[in-house]
Scaffold this motif. Structure first.
Motif, PDB file in Angstrom:
ATOM      1  N   UNK A 165       0.825  -1.214   0.000  1.00 42.65           N
ATOM      2  CA  UNK A 165       0.000   0.000   0.000  1.00 42.65           C
ATOM      3  C   UNK A 165       0.854   1.257   0.000  1.00 42.65           C
ATOM      4  N   UNK A 166       1.955   1.236   0.727  1.00 41.05           N
ATOM      5  CA  UNK A 166       2.818   2.419   0.823  1.00 41.05           C
ATOM      6  C   UNK A 166       3.461   2.791  -0.509  1.00 41.05           C
ATOM      7  N   UNK A 167       3.497   1.847  -1.452  1.00 42.08           N
ATOM      8  CA  UNK A 167       4.066   2.153  -2.764  1.00 42.08           C
ATOM      9  C   UNK A 167       3.218   3.153  -3.542  1.00 42.08           C
ATOM     10  N   UNK A 168       1.979   3.366  -3.102  1.00 48.59           N
ATOM     11  CA  UNK A 168       1.103   4.345  -3.753  1.00 48.59           C
ATOM     12  C   UNK A 168       1.419   5.773  -3.324  1.00 48.59           C
ATOM     13  N   UNK A 169       2.227   5.915  -2.296  1.00 44.24           N
ATOM     14  CA  UNK A 169       2.478   7.237  -1.723  1.00 44.24           C
ATOM     15  C   UNK A 169       3.268   8.120  -2.680  1.00 44.24           C
ATOM     16  N   UNK A 170       2.810   9.360  -2.818  1.00 48.11           N
ATOM     17  CA  UNK A 170       3.491  10.337  -3.662  1.00 48.11           C
ATOM     18  C   UNK A 170       3.100  11.729  -3.194  1.00 48.11           C
ATOM     19  N   UNK A 171       3.552  12.750  -3.898  1.00 47.40           N
ATOM     20  CA  UNK A 171       3.158  14.114  -3.547  1.00 47.40           C
ATOM     21  C   UNK A 171       1.663  14.328  -3.775  1.00 47.40           C
ATOM     22  N   UNK A 211      -1.426  10.817   7.437  1.00 43.26           N
ATOM     23  CA  UNK A 211      -0.756   9.808   6.617  1.00 43.26           C
ATOM     24  C   UNK A 211       0.004   8.847   7.526  1.00 43.26           C
ATOM     25  N   UNK A 212       0.317   7.666   6.992  1.00 47.42           N
ATOM     26  CA  UNK A 212       1.058   6.668   7.751  1.00 47.42           C
ATOM     27  C   UNK A 212       0.138   5.668   8.436  1.00 47.42           C
ATOM     28  N   UNK A 261      -1.647  10.571  -0.513  1.00 45.66           N
ATOM     29  CA  UNK A 261      -1.222  10.162   0.819  1.00 45.66           C
ATOM     30  C   UNK A 261      -1.775   8.767   1.109  1.00 45.66           C
ATOM     31  N   UNK A 262      -1.095   8.042   1.968  1.00 46.97           N
ATOM     32  CA  UNK A 262      -1.515   6.682   2.310  1.00 46.97           C
ATOM     33  C   UNK A 262      -1.742   6.591   3.816  1.00 46.97           C
ATOM     34  N   UNK A 263      -2.918   6.100   4.207  1.00 46.81           N
ATOM     35  CA  UNK A 263      -3.226   5.839   5.616  1.00 46.81           C
ATOM     36  C   UNK A 263      -3.450   4.336   5.790  1.00 46.81           C
ATOM     37  N   UNK A 264      -2.787   3.757   6.775  1.00 46.45           N
ATOM     38  CA  UNK A 264      -2.880   2.324   7.041  1.00 46.45           C
ATOM     39  C   UNK A 264      -3.677   2.102   8.330  1.00 46.45           C
ATOM     40  N   UNK A 265      -4.683   1.240   8.246  1.00 39.15           N
ATOM     41  CA  UNK A 265      -5.580   1.001   9.383  1.00 39.15           C
ATOM     42  C   UNK A 265      -5.148  -0.234  10.159  1.00 39.15           C
ATOM     43  N   UNK A 266      -4.340  -0.033  11.200  1.00 35.84           N
ATOM     44  CA  UNK A 266      -3.974  -1.160  12.063  1.00 35.84           C
ATOM     45  C   UNK A 266      -5.130  -1.387  13.040  1.00 35.84           C
TER      46      UNK A 266
END
Length: 304
Positions: free
Chosen positions: A151-157, A221-222, A160-165
């Motif tokens: 999923x983090x590979x989608x991150x760019x300017x 993000x993150x 943004x990428x948010x991960x739901x732990x």
């Protein structure tokens, strides 16, 4: 906002759609007709159903992607085949979404993608937040770490990428709580093993409110721990549930019995995960249910 949603017919997804009625939702489902029937209560004419991603060459038309799809991790024993299904149902779809984001000239502003607190593995009695660095050989960590990496590979300017732990989501329409209710109602519920392991729970309302909050918070993000600020031990949870149901709390399930029944997947019950939602609360999110007692009281008020 135009939002692509995967996993919309799942336990969390079904509830989330009730909170997206003001948006234009495109829902990925292998069986669009079944999905329409299942979601008729949440579909106010704002949902379009697609059976696969094959007709999409990019995601230029979308403002956001919410990726919740994945084979349930706790429903079956972890055979080699089941483990592969758990992994590929998460990794493969997420890779496809990331490739579509990369192919976009005006990509979605945010990808919100699933993960789980199983990422952390057994942390015993120690409280921790998202800053914890983890090196674990456990299967839940393996699944989540690679899922997050993809999923983090989608991150760019632009994106943004948010991960739901995600912790143990407590809701009335399925999930862990529904499985627990019968033995407790029969008066034979109780802690599992010694009951000292921590349970990182979250009320369904806060789960979906948290997702919507991240969707609308442009600087978020993150990785985020989607669990209540006050995790409790298995024993505390069990005692509170028994009290809420007005049932006795005198039995316990020995660890060996659960291992015999569940095999390797018993780690989901015995790993102690005292996760705190530090990043979410620092963003300004307020939990509707931060304590287990009012959360269970709310969820069980309509149960006989």
């Amino acid at each position: 906002m135009k939002i692509l949603v995967t996993g919309g017919t799942g336990f969390i997804g079904r509830e989330l759609l009730k909170h997206l009625t003001t948006h234009d939702v495109v829902l990925l489902s292998r069986s669009p007709e079944k999905a329409k029937q299942r979601l008729n209560y949440a579909d106010l004419g704002n949902v379009t159903y697609i059976p696969n991603l094959d007709d999409l060459h990019d995601l230029n038309d979308f403002d956001a992607v919410i990726n919740l799809a994945g084979e349930p991790i706790a429903d079956k024993r972890w055979s080699k085949i089941q483990k592969n299904l758990i992994c590929q149902s998460r990794w493969g779809l997420t890779e496809h979404l990331v490739s579509l984001i990369h192919a976009s000239t005006t990509p979605p502003a945010v990808l919100i993608s699933g993960s789980a607190v199983g990422y952390y593995g057994d942390q015993q009695q120690h409280p921790f937040d998202e800053s914890l660095h983890v090196h674990s050989k456990g299967f839940p960590h393996y699944v989540c770490a690679k899922w997050e990496d993809i999923a983090n590979r989608a991150r760019s300017e632009e994106t943004r990428v948010c991960l739901l732990r995600t912790g143990v989501v407590l809701g009335c329409e399925g999930g862990a709580l529904q499985k627990m209710l019968l033995p407790y109602k029969l008066g034979v519920g109780g802690p599992i093993g010694r009951g000292k392991q921590y349970l990182p729970w979250i009320h369904m309302l806060d789960m979906v409110r948290g997702i919507v909050y991240l969707l609308n918070t442009e600087h978020a993000h993150g990785a985020f721990n989607l669990c209540a600020p006050h995790p409790v031990s298995n024993r505390h949870f069990s005692k509170t549930l028994a009290r809420a149901l007005k049932r006795p709390h005198i039995f316990f399930t020995p660890k060996w019995a659960m291992k015999l029944m569940m095999g390797e997947s018993a780690v989901l019950l015995f790993d102690s995960i005292r996760a705190k939602p530090k990043k979410l609360t620092e963003l300004g999110f307020h939990f509707s249910y931060s304590r287990i007692e009012p959360a269970l009281k709310n969820l069980l008020q309509h149960h006989d």
